[in-house]
Write an enzyme that holds these catalytic residues in place. Structure first.
Site, PDB file in Angstrom:
ATOM      1  N   PRO A   2       6.222 -83.808 -32.459  1.00 55.83           N
ATOM      2  CA  PRO A   2       6.415 -83.667 -33.906  1.00 55.83           C
ATOM      3  C   PRO A   2       6.798 -82.225 -34.276  1.00 55.83           C
ATOM      4  CG  PRO A   2       4.362 -84.808 -33.428  1.00 55.83           C
ATOM      5  CD  PRO A   2       4.888 -84.283 -32.130  1.00 55.83           C
ATOM      6  N   GLU A   3       7.908 -82.107 -34.995  1.00 53.85           N
ATOM      7  CA  GLU A   3       8.335 -80.801 -35.489  1.00 53.85           C
ATOM      8  C   GLU A   3       7.996 -80.736 -36.988  1.00 53.85           C
ATOM      9  OE1 GLU A   3      12.359 -79.780 -34.324  1.00 53.85           O
ATOM     10  OE2 GLU A   3      12.227 -81.034 -32.540  1.00 53.85           O
ATOM     11  N   ARG A 153      19.577 -59.102 -30.290  1.00 58.66           N
ATOM     12  CA  ARG A 153      19.115 -59.534 -28.970  1.00 58.66           C
ATOM     13  C   ARG A 153      20.276 -60.013 -28.109  1.00 58.66           C
ATOM     14  NH1 ARG A 153      13.576 -61.152 -29.356  1.00 58.66           N
ATOM     15  NH2 ARG A 153      13.794 -61.884 -27.212  1.00 58.66           N
TER      16      ARG A 153
END
Ligand SMILES: [Zn+2]
Length: 286
Positions: A2-3, A153
């Site tokens: 589950p997000e 990054r």
């Protein structure tokens, strides 16, 4: 697992269905469910208190109790929280039962057994979430934030976006869908992305998370809401779990599945150019 949209759906269900209910008894059926405190203290501190609210932070479900404690659940891959009745009593993979007033029970079950629970006071609760990045639907989230947090990054953009310290609540499904919508290859190095590309990513994440919530989550197999129903966002996905299917863009190509940092990754190689627009994506814009 589950997000954000799935946990948000469960949270809203709990608010509607059980806020105000008293927990008459708690039964921990799998001791290693409980990370903190001991399972015995966990049961003792929950019994006789009422559920005052349900909230969410990133992928964490938080059941607020009127004792001041918060029951924090990480619903890992197969985590389900089911209200009986109306749901028929489940009889397998049970981890925790909360006996509520009015002869109702909340069953926590997980076929994979990875779900974890903690009972935290407000100080521990703040400490638990202090390292999480902003919620994607919050004011503070957008292209500016992403550029400042990860724009310099040299790492690949997808694993950076999955990092919960960067954004809270976004996982594999919604990242792959968002990168497709933004037409960004998941292996692009963060420091090669332009401002316009960061804006496209931020917009796509907001739109995908919003749509996921509207559709009450994505169900491939195990995810269910509190009433045991599946979400429907799986019917709206464009690349995730759609390898071999035609790209929904107009490129005429097919969706492929690759491994990236150990995670299954779905994309359209024609629409999401690994070298970036104009093929200069490997140059570093510094
Ligand atoms: Zn395509």
């Amino acid at each position: 697992m589950p997000e954000l949209p799935e946990v948000e759906t469960i949270k809203e269900d709990l608010r509607e269905l059980v806020a105000g209910s008293e927990i008459e008894r708690a039964e921990v059926l799998v001791p290693n469910l409980v990370e903190q405190p001991s399972p015995e203290e966990f049961e003792r501190r929950i019994e006789g208190v009422s559920i005052s609210d349900a909230t969410r932070r990133a992928k964490n479900l938080i059941v607020e109790l009127d004792s001041g404690d918060a029951l924090v659940l990480q619903l890992k891959i197969g985590g389900q929280f089911l209200l009986v009745p109306p749901v028929q009593e489940p009889n397998s993979a049970l981890m925790l039962v909360l006996h509520l007033d009015g002869n109702r029970r909340l069953f926590l079950r997980d076929e994979t057994g990875y779900t974890r629970a903690s009972l935290l006071d407000q100080t521990d609760l703040e400490a638990r979430f202090s390292g999480l990045g902003p919620e994607p639907l919050d004011e503070g989230f957008g292209a500016e934030y992403l550029m400042e947090a990860i724009g310099g990054r040299r790492a690949q953009v997808k694993p950076l976006l999955l990092d919960q310290k960067v954004i809270g609540g976004v996982g594999n499904i919604y990242v792959d869908e968002s990168l497709f919508d933004a037409r960004i290859h998941p292996r692009r190095k963060a420091n090669t992305l332009s401002r316009a590309e960061w804006e496209a990513i931020a917009r796509a994440i907001r739109e995908n998370i919003t749509a996921g919530i509207e559709h009450r989550g994505t169900t491939f197999s195990l995810y269910r809401d509190v009433l045991g129903c599946k979400g429907s966002h799986q019917d709206h996905l464009r690349v995730f779990m759609r390898q071999g299917k035609p790209c929904p863009g107009d490129c005429g190509g097919k969706v492929v599945r690759e491994k990236l940092s150990g995670r299954a990754t779905y994309l359209c190689p024609a629409c999401q150019d690994e070298d970036g627009p104009g093929g200069d994506g490997r140059l570093e814009l510094e």
